[in-house]
Scaffold this active site. Structure first.
Site, PDB file in Angstrom:
ATOM      1  N   ARG A  58       0.791  -1.275   0.080  1.00 25.18           N
ATOM      2  CA  ARG A  58      -0.085   0.025  -0.145  1.00 25.18           C
ATOM      3  C   ARG A  58       0.731   1.494   0.019  1.00 25.18           C
ATOM      4  O   ARG A  58       0.563   2.193  -0.750  1.00 25.18           O
ATOM      5  CB  ARG A  58      -0.986  -0.201   1.129  1.00 25.18           C
ATOM      6  CG  ARG A  58      -1.893   0.997   1.115  1.00 25.18           C
ATOM      7  CD  ARG A  58      -3.345   0.665   1.983  1.00 25.18           C
ATOM      8  NE  ARG A  58      -4.090   1.676   2.018  1.00 25.18           N
ATOM      9  CZ  ARG A  58      -4.504   2.452   3.105  1.00 25.18           C
ATOM     10  NH1 ARG A  58      -3.713   2.342   4.288  1.00 25.18           N
ATOM     11  NH2 ARG A  58      -5.317   3.403   3.134  1.00 25.18           N
ATOM     12  N   HIS A  62       0.754   4.021  -2.926  1.00 22.47           N
ATOM     13  CA  HIS A  62       0.313   5.403  -2.751  1.00 22.47           C
ATOM     14  C   HIS A  62       1.842   6.340  -3.006  1.00 22.47           C
ATOM     15  O   HIS A  62       1.141   7.658  -3.155  1.00 22.47           O
ATOM     16  CB  HIS A  62      -0.056   5.585  -1.269  1.00 22.47           C
ATOM     17  CG  HIS A  62      -1.330   5.201  -0.805  1.00 22.47           C
ATOM     18  ND1 HIS A  62      -2.221   5.573  -0.048  1.00 22.47           N
ATOM     19  CD2 HIS A  62      -1.860   3.800  -1.401  1.00 22.47           C
ATOM     20  CE1 HIS A  62      -3.285   4.856   0.059  1.00 22.47           C
ATOM     21  NE2 HIS A  62      -3.574   3.921  -0.896  1.00 22.47           N
ATOM     22  N   ASP A  63       2.883   6.011  -2.776  1.00 22.32           N
ATOM     23  CA  ASP A  63       3.768   6.670  -3.036  1.00 22.32           C
ATOM     24  C   ASP A  63       4.089   6.932  -4.710  1.00 22.32           C
ATOM     25  O   ASP A  63       4.126   8.153  -5.181  1.00 22.32           O
ATOM     26  CB  ASP A  63       5.167   6.159  -2.808  1.00 22.32           C
ATOM     27  CG  ASP A  63       6.356   7.040  -2.818  1.00 22.32           C
ATOM     28  OD1 ASP A  63       6.340   8.343  -2.717  1.00 22.32           O
ATOM     29  OD2 ASP A  63       7.446   6.504  -3.408  1.00 22.32           O
ATOM     30  N   GLY A  68       5.171  10.158  -8.607  1.00 21.98           N
ATOM     31  CA  GLY A  68       5.939   9.014  -9.243  1.00 21.98           C
ATOM     32  C   GLY A  68       6.770   8.452  -7.833  1.00 21.98           C
ATOM     33  O   GLY A  68       6.441   8.823  -6.501  1.00 21.98           O
ATOM     34  N   ASP A  70       8.989   8.465  -5.537  1.00 25.15           N
ATOM     35  CA  ASP A  70      10.052   9.394  -4.987  1.00 25.15           C
ATOM     36  C   ASP A  70      10.166   9.483  -3.556  1.00 25.15           C
ATOM     37  O   ASP A  70      10.988  10.360  -3.046  1.00 25.15           O
ATOM     38  CB  ASP A  70       9.986  10.691  -5.586  1.00 25.15           C
ATOM     39  CG  ASP A  70       8.787  11.360  -5.139  1.00 25.15           C
ATOM     40  OD1 ASP A  70       7.823  10.708  -4.536  1.00 25.15           O
ATOM     41  OD2 ASP A  70       8.375  12.770  -5.360  1.00 25.15           O
ATOM     42  N   GLU A  84       2.477  14.581   2.637  1.00 20.01           N
ATOM     43  CA  GLU A  84       1.414  13.387   1.938  1.00 20.01           C
ATOM     44  C   GLU A  84       0.855  12.682   2.986  1.00 20.01           C
ATOM     45  O   GLU A  84      -0.318  12.134   2.911  1.00 20.01           O
ATOM     46  CB  GLU A  84       1.982  12.803   0.921  1.00 20.01           C
ATOM     47  CG  GLU A  84       2.592  13.459  -0.271  1.00 20.01           C
ATOM     48  CD  GLU A  84       3.112  12.698  -1.567  1.00 20.01           C
ATOM     49  OE1 GLU A  84       2.738  11.321  -1.244  1.00 20.01           O
ATOM     50  OE2 GLU A  84       3.645  13.252  -2.343  1.00 20.01           O
ATOM     51  N   ASN A  90      -4.079   8.609   3.096  1.00 21.00           N
ATOM     52  CA  ASN A  90      -2.720   8.067   3.734  1.00 21.00           C
ATOM     53  C   ASN A  90      -2.647   7.868   5.104  1.00 21.00           C
ATOM     54  O   ASN A  90      -1.711   7.603   5.640  1.00 21.00           O
ATOM     55  CB  ASN A  90      -1.417   8.888   3.384  1.00 21.00           C
ATOM     56  CG  ASN A  90      -1.158   8.821   1.892  1.00 21.00           C
ATOM     57  OD1 ASN A  90      -1.508   7.780   1.118  1.00 21.00           O
ATOM     58  ND2 ASN A  90      -0.782   9.750   1.234  1.00 21.00           N
ATOM     59  N   HIS A 186      -4.304  -7.282  -3.229  1.00 21.67           N
ATOM     60  CA  HIS A 186      -5.316  -7.521  -2.124  1.00 21.67           C
ATOM     61  C   HIS A 186      -5.261  -8.773  -1.454  1.00 21.67           C
ATOM     62  O   HIS A 186      -6.126  -8.970  -0.150  1.00 21.67           O
ATOM     63  CB  HIS A 186      -6.748  -7.051  -2.467  1.00 21.67           C
ATOM     64  CG  HIS A 186      -6.754  -5.912  -2.793  1.00 21.67           C
ATOM     65  ND1 HIS A 186      -7.975  -4.937  -3.238  1.00 21.67           N
ATOM     66  CD2 HIS A 186      -5.864  -4.501  -2.673  1.00 21.67           C
ATOM     67  CE1 HIS A 186      -7.503  -3.656  -3.340  1.00 21.67           C
ATOM     68  NE2 HIS A 186      -6.383  -3.386  -2.927  1.00 21.67           N
ATOM     69  N   ASP A 241      -8.749 -11.193   1.534  1.00 23.25           N
ATOM     70  CA  ASP A 241      -8.644 -12.655   1.252  1.00 23.25           C
ATOM     71  C   ASP A 241      -8.878 -13.519   2.238  1.00 23.25           C
ATOM     72  O   ASP A 241      -8.017 -13.544   3.252  1.00 23.25           O
ATOM     73  CB  ASP A 241      -7.371 -12.959   0.711  1.00 23.25           C
ATOM     74  CG  ASP A 241      -7.089 -14.501   0.441  1.00 23.25           C
ATOM     75  OD1 ASP A 241      -8.126 -15.338   0.801  1.00 23.25           O
ATOM     76  OD2 ASP A 241      -5.928 -14.788  -0.227  1.00 23.25           O
ATOM     77  N   THR A 244      -6.508 -17.469   2.597  1.00 22.92           N
ATOM     78  CA  THR A 244      -5.122 -17.523   2.908  1.00 22.92           C
ATOM     79  C   THR A 244      -4.658 -16.120   3.119  1.00 22.92           C
ATOM     80  O   THR A 244      -4.056 -15.552   2.324  1.00 22.92           O
ATOM     81  CB  THR A 244      -4.334 -18.312   1.901  1.00 22.92           C
ATOM     82  OG1 THR A 244      -4.601 -17.686   0.376  1.00 22.92           O
ATOM     83  CG2 THR A 244      -4.631 -19.510   1.990  1.00 22.92           C
ATOM     84  N   ASP A 249      -0.875 -15.488  -2.762  1.00 27.19           N
ATOM     85  CA  ASP A 249      -1.265 -16.355  -3.733  1.00 27.19           C
ATOM     86  C   ASP A 249      -2.337 -16.245  -4.590  1.00 27.19           C
ATOM     87  O   ASP A 249      -2.813 -14.663  -4.540  1.00 27.19           O
ATOM     88  CB  ASP A 249      -1.483 -17.753  -2.993  1.00 27.19           C
ATOM     89  CG  ASP A 249      -2.775 -17.484  -2.004  1.00 27.19           C
ATOM     90  OD1 ASP A 249      -3.481 -16.557  -2.152  1.00 27.19           O
ATOM     91  OD2 ASP A 249      -2.707 -18.543  -1.106  1.00 27.19           O
TER      92      ASP A 249
END
Length: 324
Positions: A58, A62-63, A68, A70, A84, A90, A186, A241, A244, A249
């Protein structure tokens, strides 16, 4: 020469120059132990908390989707200057202290050499591998940004339909297949109830649950979330998920095919005509998912990167070397 052709030529040249600066083994001479230092820090923390894989995925996403890749997301907010980190999307990003720890060890070994942007990229790869994903090669050579502005944080939300979500990805040079593969992250993620509560009882103001959600999953999520909304800091979270939860996976795809997607964006991937075939293929080919995810991560990690003499190499990841 036609202006459009010239523009395309310049764009291709710019991409080629970035690719030349980002390369696997960038620190082989300047800091040979760089990747092993990051890997050791991630491994130490993963043993105590395997959920850091989701946290780094995440953070990296988000970065890269804001200015970009950075490391602008790492800058701490101060009373005088918001960053940010203070933007709404965030507020639940975590794992900053692990990045700071890795950077501290890197500075002790190789001062002012390894960028924080590369630390985030490497740490994410290492956490994915520890959770059972591919240990893919990561090109490095990024530089750290000099701007971190909360007003620039615009990210795809969990309620978006596929076409609108795709616009965010194509704007960053990523294709439909990349988006579907990246959302496969996810498989180790969680979401607070506030982001899917409407699907349980009042979907889009209908007064009824989302008909695309499996009833057994809905019953389980109602038990997790409780009857009333809570402030974000106290809001329960559910695994995206349900099978698992800490393993990297293809179970995520199998579940959304079975109408067991928790977030709306997850479920619509399996239902939209443009993505259903891709989802079905990944659900039945775990190794194929791993490869496509790794390829998409490398592409995402190259978004609008700073290279050469641009930006800086921060001494601390949570602060610019000089106050802007």
């Amino acid at each position: 020469m036609k202006p459009l052709f010239l523009l395309l030529l310049l764009l291709l040249l710019a991409i080629a120059l970035v690719s030349a600066d980002l390369r696997v083994g960038f620190y082989n001479s300047s800091c040979p132990q760089a990747e092993s230092i990051v890997r050791a820090v991630v491994a130490e923390n993963f043993r105590n908390d395997p959920s850091i894989t989701a946290a780094f995925l995440r953070m990296h996403f988000h970065d890269c989707f804001v200015r970009g890749c950075d490391a602008s997301i790492l800058i701490k907010t101060t009373k005088k200057k918001p960053s940010e980190r203070s933007a709404g999307p965030n507020l639940t990003v975590r794992g900053f202290e692990i990045i700071d720890e890795a950077k501290s060890r890197l500075e002790a070994a190789c001062p002012s050499t390894v960028s924080c942007a590369d630390v985030v990229t490497l740490a994410t790869r290492d956490a994915v591998a520890l959770a059972g994903g591919l240990n893919y090669a990561v090109p490095t050579g990024r530089r750290d940004g000099l701007v971190s502005n909360p007003d620039e944080v615009r990210l795809p939300g969990p309620q978006l339909p596929v076409p609108q979500a795709l616009q965010f990805f194509t704007a960053k040079g990523l294709a439909l297949e990349d988006m579907v593969a990246l959302l496969g992250g996810h498989t180790v993620g969680v979401a607070h109830c506030t982001f899917f509560r409407d699907r349980l009882s009042d979907f889009q103001g209908t007064g009824a649950p989302d008909p695309t959600m499996d009833p057994s999953l809905r019953a389980k999520l109602i038990q997790t979330c409780g009857p009333t909304p809570k402030p974000l800091e106290k809001d329960p979270a559910a695994f995206l998920d349900q099978s698992t939860s800490f393993k990297f996976d293809a179970q995520y795809y199998k579940q959304i095919v079975a109408n067991k997607g928790v977030l709306k964006i997850d479920q619509v991937l399996a239902l939209d005509n443009s993505t259903a075939r891709i989802v079905s293929g990944l659900a039945s080919d775990g190794e194929g998912f791993q490869r496509k995810f790794a390829d998409a991560m490398v592409k995402m990690g190259s978004i609008e990167v700073l290279v050469g003499s641009a930006g800086e190499i921060r001494k601390k990841c949570n602060a610019f070397n000089k106050s802007p």
